[in-house]
Design an enzyme around this catalytic site. Structure first.
Site, PDB file in Angstrom:
ATOM      1  N   THR A 102       0.805  -0.987   0.191  1.00 35.85           N
ATOM      2  CA  THR A 102      -0.221  -0.219  -0.238  1.00 35.85           C
ATOM      3  C   THR A 102       0.693   1.459   0.000  1.00 35.85           C
ATOM      4  O   THR A 102       0.209   2.521  -0.825  1.00 35.85           O
ATOM      5  CB  THR A 102      -1.203   0.232   1.442  1.00 35.85           C
ATOM      6  OG1 THR A 102      -2.112  -0.796   0.596  1.00 35.85           O
ATOM      7  CG2 THR A 102      -1.679   1.206   1.184  1.00 35.85           C
ATOM      8  N   THR A 134       4.742  10.688   7.288  1.00 33.08           N
ATOM      9  CA  THR A 134       5.129  10.729   9.419  1.00 33.08           C
ATOM     10  C   THR A 134       6.673  11.782   9.507  1.00 33.08           C
ATOM     11  O   THR A 134       7.665  11.100   8.911  1.00 33.08           O
ATOM     12  CB  THR A 134       5.183   9.661   9.558  1.00 33.08           C
ATOM     13  OG1 THR A 134       5.193   9.182  11.099  1.00 33.08           O
ATOM     14  CG2 THR A 134       5.757   8.567   8.475  1.00 33.08           C
ATOM     15  N   GLU A 136       8.636  10.068  11.531  1.00 35.56           N
ATOM     16  CA  GLU A 136       9.991   8.033  11.896  1.00 35.56           C
ATOM     17  C   GLU A 136      10.220   8.292  10.546  1.00 35.56           C
ATOM     18  O   GLU A 136      11.240   7.416  10.610  1.00 35.56           O
ATOM     19  CB  GLU A 136       8.494   7.603  11.767  1.00 35.56           C
ATOM     20  CG  GLU A 136       7.435   7.661  12.727  1.00 35.56           C
ATOM     21  CD  GLU A 136       6.730   6.009  13.325  1.00 35.56           C
ATOM     22  OE1 GLU A 136       7.308   4.816  13.794  1.00 35.56           O
ATOM     23  OE2 GLU A 136       6.071   7.044  14.105  1.00 35.56           O
TER      24      GLU A 136
END
Ligand code: NAD
Ligand code: TYD
Length: 360
Positions: A102, A134, A136
């Site tokens: 995805t 993000t 991250e």
């Protein structure tokens, strides 16, 4: 100028809050949601807007190029706000394949459809691909490191963050190679209404209400920078209207908190606001459990660029935001109870069992 938006992942947490924001502030804009309704997608999240004439929901996958092409043309879309993703780090450790599919392949398919559509347009500057990413992707900080800025090198550590980093690189490449007008936002941990129960804040709220253990990973001293979801939506709004194509914008709440301190605050708010808790004080439920593999120690966002260039800053403090959020979960049992499905229980058992196979 009124806009025609395609919002991918609009039935998820941030996407749904964004759709509510947009439909409220810009009632004359067209908003089309494309969402595959994975375990994290939930149609009731869009109940507030479902009946509005300017809103349409399409069930489908961002990786389905012919469906995406059809929507782009049929709806004359000028702006894609791309939220759709597999978004949970713990699930990416258990099953990374869906994340690559995805987040990387799906984003590529969406970009490619949008590029081909956009290349037929006479006024290419009126289009935008906004990619929601993000913090991250920047990896993990030590206690005294400066916060992530837009120029911090990418160093993703989990399959989730690596797949998001991959998608960011593709978006960046589409700007540089094809001049497709793209913008990337890298935000910190969001919290607020409609967040799926697997994430830290809703999980703790729901477990407190059910008198279940509150699983804190490792020593509980990992630090996250919490951003109230409505503030993220305000930032995305400003960026869509005034952001510069080809740029990245970091969005953070300026709220660095250790997990254990956040969980204790949630316990205190719950003790104060919920009269019928099965266990009181709820701090008694805190249970330290085995750490997440590769657990990033600290994230922190420097949102200076967004503040100085576009005038955005967060509107609520973490204390205010957490109270509003706890109140929302207290009032909305009917929303979260159906999400604690068999699938969720299976995931929970798998994620929270210890090295002896004992469920924590
Ligand atoms: P979420 O998991 O709550 O929602 C994701 C949505 O995407 C769901 O509605 C799901 O059905 C849909 N989806 C998943 N795969 C799809 C596919 N192949 N095709 C179409 N739809 C699909 O996620 P969220 O927390 O709302 O996050 C939204 C975006 O923001 C993600 O890209 C995530 O990486 C990013 N992000 C989230 C946070 C956070 O704290 N939640 C922080 C930083 C960035
Ligand atoms: P999470 O909400 O999963 O977001 P992310 O991993 O994307 O930051 O987790 C936030 C922090 O809380 C993270 O440091 C992991 C920790 N955590 C726990 O201690 N226990 C839990 O049960 C969960 C879900 C998270």
């Amino acid at each position: 100028m009124s806009r025609r938006l395609l919002v991918t992942g609009g039935a998820g947490f941030i996407g749904a809050n964004f759709v509510h924001h947009w439909c409220r502030v810009y009632p004359n804009d067209r908003v089309v949601v494309l969402d595959a309704l994975t375990y994290a997608g939930n149609l009731p999240n869009l109940k507030l807007v479902q009946e509005q004439e300017n809103f349409r929901f399409v069930l489908g996958n961002i990786g389905d190029a012919s469906l995406v092409n059809k929507i782009l043309v049929e709806e004359n879309i000028d702006t894609i706000a791309h939220f759709a993703a597999e978004s949970h780090v713990d699930r990416s450790i258990l099953a990374p394949g869906d994340f690559v599919q995805t987040n990387v392949v799906g984003t590529f398919t969406l970009l490619e459809s949008f590029r081909q559509y956009w290349e037929t347009k006479a006024n290419p500057d009126n289009y935008l691909f906004l990619h929601i990413s993000t913090d991250e992707v920047y990896g993990s900080l030590c206690p005294n490191d400066p916060a992530f800025s837009e120029t911090t090198a990418y160093a993703p550590n989990s399959p989730y963050s690596a797949s998001k980093a991959g998608s960011d690189h593709l978006v960046r490449a589409y700007y540089h190679t094809y001049k497709l007008p793209t913008i990337i936002t890298n935000c910190s941990n969001n919290y607020g209404a409609f967040q799926f129960p697997e994430k830290l804040i809703p999980l703790m709220c729901i477990n407190i209400l059910m008198g279940k253990p509150l699983p804190v990973y490792g020593d509980g001293k990992n630090v996250r920078d919490w951003l109230y979801v409505n503030d993220n939506c305000r930032a995305l709004d400003v960026i869509i209207h005034q952001g510069k194509p080809g740029e990245n914008y970091n969005i953070g709440g300026n709220n660095e908190v250790e997990n254990i301190s956040l969980v204790k605050t949630l316990c205190q708010i719950m003790d104060e606001l919920a009269p019928d808790l099965p266990v009181r004080p709820s701090e008694k439920l805190i249970t330290f459990v085995k750490d997440r593999p590769g657990h990033d120690r600290r994230y922190a966002i420097n949102a200076h660029k967004l503040k100085t260039e576009l005038g955005w800053s967060p509107s609520v403090t973490i204390t205010e935001g957490l109270r509003i959020t706890v109140q929302w979960y207290l009032k909305n049992h009917h929303w979260w109870k159906p999400l604690l499905s068999e699938e969720y229980q299976d995931y929970y058992r798998q994620n929270y069992r210890d090295s002896r196979g004992v469920f924590q």
